[in-house]
Design a protein around this motif. Structure first.
Motif, short mmCIF file in Angstrom:
data_model
loop_
_atom_site.label_atom_id
_atom_site.label_comp_id
_atom_site.label_asym_id
_atom_site.label_seq_id
_atom_site.Cartn_x
_atom_site.Cartn_y
_atom_site.Cartn_z
N ASP A 124 93.63 25.97 47.27
CA ASP A 124 94.97 25.72 46.72
C ASP A 124 95.00 26.00 45.21
OD1 ASP A 124 96.04 25.01 49.14
OD2 ASP A 124 95.91 22.84 48.80
N HIS A 141 98.24 21.76 55.62
CA HIS A 141 96.89 21.22 55.68
C HIS A 141 96.69 20.60 57.06
CE1 HIS A 141 97.80 20.91 51.26
NE2 HIS A 141 96.66 21.56 51.24
N SER A 143 95.01 18.10 59.11
CA SER A 143 94.29 16.85 58.97
C SER A 143 93.78 16.43 60.35
CB SER A 143 95.22 15.79 58.36
OG SER A 143 94.56 14.57 58.22
N SER A 166 95.05 14.14 53.72
CA SER A 166 96.45 13.78 53.93
C SER A 166 97.08 13.24 52.65
CB SER A 166 96.56 12.74 55.05
OG SER A 166 96.23 13.31 56.30
N SER A 169 97.57 16.09 50.25
CA SER A 169 98.68 16.93 50.68
C SER A 169 100.02 16.33 50.25
CB SER A 169 98.64 17.09 52.21
OG SER A 169 99.64 17.98 52.65
N SER A 173 102.69 17.88 47.49
CA SER A 173 104.09 18.18 47.83
C SER A 173 105.04 17.70 46.76
CB SER A 173 104.45 17.56 49.19
OG SER A 173 104.59 16.15 49.10
N VAL A 183 104.98 21.93 51.24
CA VAL A 183 103.64 21.48 51.63
C VAL A 183 103.79 20.44 52.75
CG1 VAL A 183 101.48 20.41 50.88
CG2 VAL A 183 102.84 21.78 49.26
N ALA A 185 101.56 18.65 56.40
CA ALA A 185 100.28 18.44 57.08
C ALA A 185 100.51 18.28 58.58
CB ALA A 185 99.57 17.21 56.53
N GLU A 255 103.92 14.79 57.53
CA GLU A 255 102.74 14.99 58.38
C GLU A 255 103.18 14.82 59.83
OE1 GLU A 255 98.35 13.92 57.74
OE2 GLU A 255 99.11 12.25 58.93
#
Length: 266
Positions: A124, A141, A143, A166, A169, A173, A183, A185, A255
């Motif tokens: 990143d 990402h 996770s 997590s 991430s 964001s 961004v 997850a 997420e």
């Protein structure tokens, strides 16, 4: 197991998009590479093992758990594709032995964090600046539900690293959203891959049992899977394809769990 799913794909949805998928030669990573490539993306991927049969335009053999490997991949992706529009951090896994916390050495902890957290952090850091310059991009990402439901017998270090991923991430964001970069997850549960079967073999060997007993032990530790099966890699790839697409333009800092209902709480 049910048969592998098939999905209808718009072969132009990602036309003109340049993608990097880490860990793209096996399992979920390979499924993500294929899904985005058949939808028109130009895909680069990386792994420690040789490419074999892949849908990617560019393959870089490197160990992204090291800074040198991450730098090699980032340079190759920018030089080979002229930049990256979408990053999917799929690389990850655990080689921890069974036996709980006492069986994990400092080196195992370092290795688990280098692969499952720092690989994404480093890439990143190397690739996001060119996204910021353009004012657009999407990052996912990968996770794991183990960040909330760790398996104490074998994957404490892996679960801790994924929990950190997590959190990282979400923090990323907050910084990148105003700059036009999304961004998100994805937290898979048990996925039917060669890596998950390798873990079954390790646990069986450590316990002196057979693979079916080890597999049932994992199921018991997870509390069962309500849909009655692990997910297929293609199902995870379909979720990620949605999240990096324009269809998900308002989804950011989230997420998504894909675990067949394994996590028992809201």
């Amino acid at each position: 197991m049910t048969v592998q799913p098939k999905f209808t794909v718009d072969d132009q949805e990602f036309a003109g998009k340049r993608v990097l998928v880490t860990g793209g030669t096996k399992g979920t990573g390979e499924a993500i590479v294929h899904r985005l490539a058949v939808a028109g993306a130009t895909v680069a991927t990386t792994a420690r093992s040789a490419a074999g049969t892949l849908s990617s335009k560019l393959f870089v053999q490197a160990d992204v758990s090291t800074l040198e490997g991450a730098m090699t991949v980032a340079a190759a992706a920018i030089d080979g594709l002229g930049g990256i529009d979408i990053i999917v951090h799929s690389v990850g896994g655990s080689k921890s032995p069974g036996g709980g916390f006492a069986a994990l050495s400092d080196q195992i902890w370092q290795d688990e964090f280098s692969l499952n957290l720092l690989a994404a952090v480093r890439l990143d850091r190397l690739l996001i600046p060119q996204m910021v310059e353009r004012g657009s991009g999407s990052i996912v990402h990968v996770s794991s539900i183990q960040r909330r439901l760790p398996l104490h017998e074998s994957t404490i270090a892996y679960a801790a690293a994924k929990a950190a991923l997590s959190t990282y991430s979400k923090a990323l964001s907050k910084e990148l959203g105003p700059k036009g970069i999304r961004v998100n997850a994805v937290a898979p549960g048990w996925i039917h891959t060669t890596a998950s079967e390798a873990m079954v073999k390790r646990l069986a060997a450590h316990a002196g049992s057979d693979e079916e007993t080890a597999r049932q032990g994992i199921m018991d530790a997870l509390g069962g899977i309500p849909i009655g099966r692990p997910a297929w890699p293609q199902e995870v790839a379909e979720l990620i394809a949605f999240l990096v697409s324009d269809r998900a333009a308002a989804i950011h800092g989230a997420e998504y769990v894909i675990d067949g209902g394994t996590i028992p709480t809201v």
